[in-house]
Write an enzyme that holds these catalytic residues in place. Structure first.
Site, PDB file in Angstrom:
ATOM      1  N   ASN A 209       0.908  -1.032  -0.237  1.00 60.58           N
ATOM      2  CA  ASN A 209       0.070   0.260  -0.049  1.00 60.58           C
ATOM      3  C   ASN A 209       0.948   1.319  -0.063  1.00 60.58           C
ATOM      4  OD1 ASN A 209       0.443   0.741   2.833  1.00 60.58           O
ATOM      5  ND2 ASN A 209      -0.498  -1.224   3.274  1.00 60.58           N
ATOM      6  N   ASP A 285      -5.112  -5.771   4.842  1.00 63.84           N
ATOM      7  CA  ASP A 285      -6.348  -6.392   5.266  1.00 63.84           C
ATOM      8  C   ASP A 285      -6.562  -7.923   4.665  1.00 63.84           C
ATOM      9  OD1 ASP A 285      -7.415  -4.492   7.005  1.00 63.84           O
ATOM     10  OD2 ASP A 285      -7.751  -3.472   5.387  1.00 63.84           O
ATOM     11  N   PHE A 326      -4.052   2.896  15.080  1.00 70.35           N
ATOM     12  CA  PHE A 326      -4.317   3.890  13.930  1.00 70.35           C
ATOM     13  C   PHE A 326      -5.327   3.362  13.107  1.00 70.35           C
ATOM     14  CE2 PHE A 326      -1.688   7.665  14.257  1.00 70.35           C
ATOM     15  CZ  PHE A 326      -0.964   7.441  15.111  1.00 70.35           C
ATOM     16  N   LYS A 340     -13.751   0.347  16.084  1.00 71.68           N
ATOM     17  CA  LYS A 340     -12.355  -0.302  16.164  1.00 71.68           C
ATOM     18  C   LYS A 340     -11.730  -0.251  17.712  1.00 71.68           C
ATOM     19  CE  LYS A 340     -10.929  -0.156  11.398  1.00 71.68           C
ATOM     20  NZ  LYS A 340     -10.203   0.363  10.492  1.00 71.68           N
TER      21      LYS A 340
END
Ligand SMILES: Cc1cc2nc3c(=O)[nH]c(=O)nc-3n(C[C@H](O)[C@H](O)[C@H](O)COP(=O)(O)O)c2cc1C
Length: 404
Positions: A209, A285, A326, A340
């Site tokens: 990413n 993910d 984060f 989260k």
């Protein structure tokens, strides 16, 4: 707080660690300080003034009777925001404790009202000698700030207390003294994950990413500045950022990781070892099934991606440790972050916008929202550069220290 435009007088006395003072001078200069080195006659046996002149860009004072300066000990004493004696020999400690002023360093110490830090560095027997200890006590009673030396293998071959501390540690101590605040993070062991993970497809291809590691590095710098003892778990990041960080903080422990599985194993392996877990890494993910041979198909391929392990949720939460996560969100920032925070059982979550003009990922700037588990308050830090964001995140966590 930083050292921009602060005048720091670095006094170097004649210990074996005198050469390390050049690294300290260069470090302080890089942090924005004006550094002026003053050396004892015996320090000249270990290192030349030219080294300090070159790294600081300023004249080095070695002689009190140097006629090119008007009363040099007084002009330096008045100029100083802070005086640091590093390394400080048993001799200069004894002289300063008893008000002896028979050379430039001891005279300067006696004539300045600036804050003064002493960084003792010597053989353990010299350091632990009751006379040295009494002298240190005397200095403390007279508002000197004394940094405890490290324990380890000393240059003289002995093992024990007396080692010159790492530059990062001295810097953290110095900032605390200058700012007048003892930080909640001082002495804490802090694990930071940063950068993106790499999920291999086959021997030549991977998925990753856009994470650059900028936020993680800025947080690391800020924790170090507040006296934290930082370890970095680094994924795929900008090489330029890494080399500039390493040159600034050569003693900070850095461990490389590649995939989300790799990061998982390392973080879980450290679950009992740190006081603070600050998980900034952009962990994939999803990951593909790895193929040992290069995939070849002219008609294209279909990649099946499976979910990766949730590192933050799996990490054991110890009562006396702090967990900071984060989140990268393109929509419903606060709502998703709240979920989260709960699902992963964190103390703090910092949600970044990763969409449109304010996309934080891979960029120099970010806008964040912080949520904590102690109250319902949402704290927003408007779009700004990541150094500013990191400082404000840590200020915020520090203020909530009372809940921790
Ligand atoms: C090779 C060598 C290494 C030394 N290292 C240290 C040291 O690390 N710490 C210390 O307190 N004294 C050390 N000394 C002793 C000091 O140099 C000595 O006490 C001297 O008088 C210190 O002078 P100054 O405080 O004016 O610089 C060392 C001496 C030698 C010869």
């Amino acid at each position: 707080m930083d050292l921009k435009d602060k005048n720091i007088i670095l006094c170097v006395s004649g210990g074996i660690a005198a050469y390390k003072a050049a690294g300290l001078a260069s470090f302080l200069k890089k942090q924005g300080a004006n550094v002026y080195a003053v050396m004892t006659k015996n320090a000249l046996e270990f290192i030349k003034p030219l080294t300090f002149k070159t790294v600081t860009g300023n004249k080095v004072t070695t002689n009190m009777f140097d006629e090119s300066d008007f009363v040099p000990h007084i002009s330096l004493a008045d100029l100083a925001d802070l005086i640091i004696v590093a390394p400080a020999t048993a001799n200069i400690i004894a002289k300063a404790a008893h008000g002896i002023a028979d050379d430039m360093v001891s005279t300067l110490l006696l004539s300045s009202n600036a804050k003064k830090i002493i960084v003792p560095s010597m053989n353990s027997k010299m350091y632990l000698n009751p006379i040295t200890q009494k002298n240190i006590k005397l200095l403390k009673e007279n508002d000197y700030f004394i940094m405890e030396p490290d324990i380890g293998l000393l240059a003289c071959g002995y093992e024990g207390i007396g080692k010159f501390p790492d530059i990062e540690k001295i810097y953290g101590f110095l900032l605390q003294i200058l700012s007048g605040k003892k930080s909640y993070f001082t002495g804490k062991k802090i694990l930071i994950t940063l950068g993106g993970t790499i999920e291999d497809i086959d021997p030549v291809r991977y998925i990753s990413n856009r994470s650059s590691g900028k936020m993680g590095f800025n947080l690391a710098e800020e924790f170090i500045a507040r006296g934290g003892n930082v370890t970095l778990l680094i994924g795929n990041i900008s090489e330029l950022l890494l080399s500039s960080f390493k040159s600034k903080y050569p003693k900070t422990k850095i461990i490389n990781v590649r995939s989300s599985n790799d990061l998982y194993d390392k973080v879980i392996g450290f679950e009992n070892d740190f006081d603070i877990y600050c998980m900034v890494a952009a962990v994939a993910d999803y990951m593909p099934d790895y193929k040992a041979d290069k995939i070849k198909n002219k008609n294209g391929i279909e990649l099946k991606l499976s979910a990766t392990k949730d590192i933050l949720a799996s990490l054991k939460k110890r009562k006396n440790a702090l967990y900071i996560g984060f989140a990268a969100e393109t929509e419903n920032l606060t709502k998703n972050a709240k979920e989260k925070l709960k699902n992963k059982n964190l103390d703090f979550i910092i949600a970044n916008i990763v969409k449109g003009e304010k996309n934080a990922i891979g960029n120099d700037n970010a806008e964040v929202v912080i949520l904590n588990k102690y109250n319902e308050e949402e704290f927003r830090i408007d779009y700004n550069d990541k150094k500013f964001i990191a400082q404000n995140i840590i200020d915020y966590i520090e203020k909530l220290g009372k809940f921790i």
